[in-house]
Motif scaffolding. Sequence first.
Motif, PDB file in Angstrom:
ATOM      1  N   PRO A 124      19.928 -88.321  32.360  1.00 29.48           N
ATOM      2  CA  PRO A 124      19.792 -88.528  33.782  1.00 29.48           C
ATOM      3  C   PRO A 124      19.387 -87.257  34.503  1.00 29.48           C
ATOM      4  O   PRO A 124      19.974 -86.219  34.302  1.00 29.48           O
ATOM      5  CB  PRO A 124      21.208 -88.970  34.205  1.00 29.48           C
ATOM      6  N   GLN A 125      18.373 -87.349  35.337  1.00 27.60           N
ATOM      7  CA  GLN A 125      17.853 -86.164  35.999  1.00 27.60           C
ATOM      8  C   GLN A 125      18.001 -86.238  37.517  1.00 27.60           C
ATOM      9  O   GLN A 125      17.603 -85.326  38.212  1.00 27.60           O
ATOM     10  CB  GLN A 125      16.351 -85.987  35.646  1.00 27.60           C
ATOM     11  N   ASP A 143      21.573 -81.033  30.516  1.00 32.41           N
ATOM     12  CA  ASP A 143      22.026 -79.650  30.579  1.00 32.41           C
ATOM     13  C   ASP A 143      23.151 -79.448  31.593  1.00 32.41           C
ATOM     14  O   ASP A 143      23.673 -78.346  31.728  1.00 32.41           O
ATOM     15  CB  ASP A 143      20.852 -78.705  30.898  1.00 32.41           C
ATOM     16  N   ARG A 144      23.528 -80.502  32.303  1.00 33.70           N
ATOM     17  CA  ARG A 144      24.667 -80.428  33.216  1.00 33.70           C
ATOM     18  C   ARG A 144      25.931 -80.944  32.536  1.00 33.70           C
ATOM     19  O   ARG A 144      26.880 -81.370  33.195  1.00 33.70           O
ATOM     20  CB  ARG A 144      24.383 -81.254  34.469  1.00 33.70           C
ATOM     21  N   ASN A 197      27.065 -72.818  25.379  1.00 32.93           N
ATOM     22  CA  ASN A 197      25.945 -73.525  25.984  1.00 32.93           C
ATOM     23  C   ASN A 197      26.131 -75.040  25.974  1.00 32.93           C
ATOM     24  O   ASN A 197      25.602 -75.743  26.831  1.00 32.93           O
ATOM     25  CB  ASN A 197      24.641 -73.171  25.259  1.00 32.93           C
ATOM     26  N   GLU A 198      26.857 -75.549  24.981  1.00 32.80           N
ATOM     27  CA  GLU A 198      27.095 -76.986  24.856  1.00 32.80           C
ATOM     28  C   GLU A 198      28.587 -77.230  24.711  1.00 32.80           C
ATOM     29  O   GLU A 198      29.293 -76.460  24.070  1.00 32.80           O
ATOM     30  CB  GLU A 198      26.359 -77.558  23.641  1.00 32.80           C
ATOM     31  N   ALA A 240      35.506 -78.299  42.061  1.00 32.66           N
ATOM     32  CA  ALA A 240      34.919 -77.228  41.252  1.00 32.66           C
ATOM     33  C   ALA A 240      33.799 -77.747  40.367  1.00 32.66           C
ATOM     34  O   ALA A 240      32.760 -77.080  40.199  1.00 32.66           O
ATOM     35  CB  ALA A 240      36.000 -76.573  40.400  1.00 32.66           C
ATOM     36  N   ALA A 241      33.973 -78.948  39.802  1.00 35.16           N
ATOM     37  CA  ALA A 241      32.941 -79.535  38.944  1.00 35.16           C
ATOM     38  C   ALA A 241      31.675 -79.825  39.741  1.00 35.16           C
ATOM     39  O   ALA A 241      30.556 -79.633  39.238  1.00 35.16           O
ATOM     40  CB  ALA A 241      33.462 -80.811  38.290  1.00 35.16           C
TER      41      ALA A 241
END
Length: 221
Positions: free
Chosen positions: A14-15, A45-46, A86-87, A165-166
């Motif tokens: 999802p972008q 990447d989020r 990173n992940e 925060a998220a």
Amino acid sequence: MSDTSPPVNIEAAPQGGFIDAIVEIAGARSDAPQTLGHVVDALDDRAFGLLILILAIPCLVPGLPGAQLIAIPIFLLGLQIVFGRNEPWLPGWAMRAKLKPEWLTAIADFASKRLRWTERLSRPRWRFIAHGAGEKILGLIIALAAVTIMLPITNTIPSLAITVAAVGLLQRDGMFMLGGATLALGWITALGILIFGLITGAGFAASFVADHAPWVAEWFK
């Protein structure tokens, strides 16, 4: 036994907005329960921010049964932000945890109806907080707030702090990150003072009884 349930069927990561991403994840599932691992695989990447948000939303319910278990993955994700992964990584038992379709739908509905305002108000700003050391400090605060969720009936306020925060992590919004961190630290401080007061108060009471009213102690023998 290996997990044979089908993965989340998302054509592409999802972008759009992060609320739409949660709705898309919930809507793309099959009727069979998915695992947390399938949801992680579907994230882009989020992943850290979205995963923390998805886990924090159900913990907003006061006294939620199972909040203590949900807090463990949040704690681990917070620490991973501190160490710059990173992940996201979660232990096997967490990745194999079943997420019922109704549970994902309820999270998506709540996010769509109650958290849209965070998406409208948040935007990339205060980048000196949103990156680097600021992000790592926030990860530590999220981990500490998750520890307080593990305590009995203390999940709503720290979960709200983690949710804010998220959103800051997702939007690279230093203001939201600072807001979530401030709420979390305020809660942690207040809880620490309360626990310290209870411990010292109990110790003082026991000492007072032993010195001035030893006959009271006889009641409990």
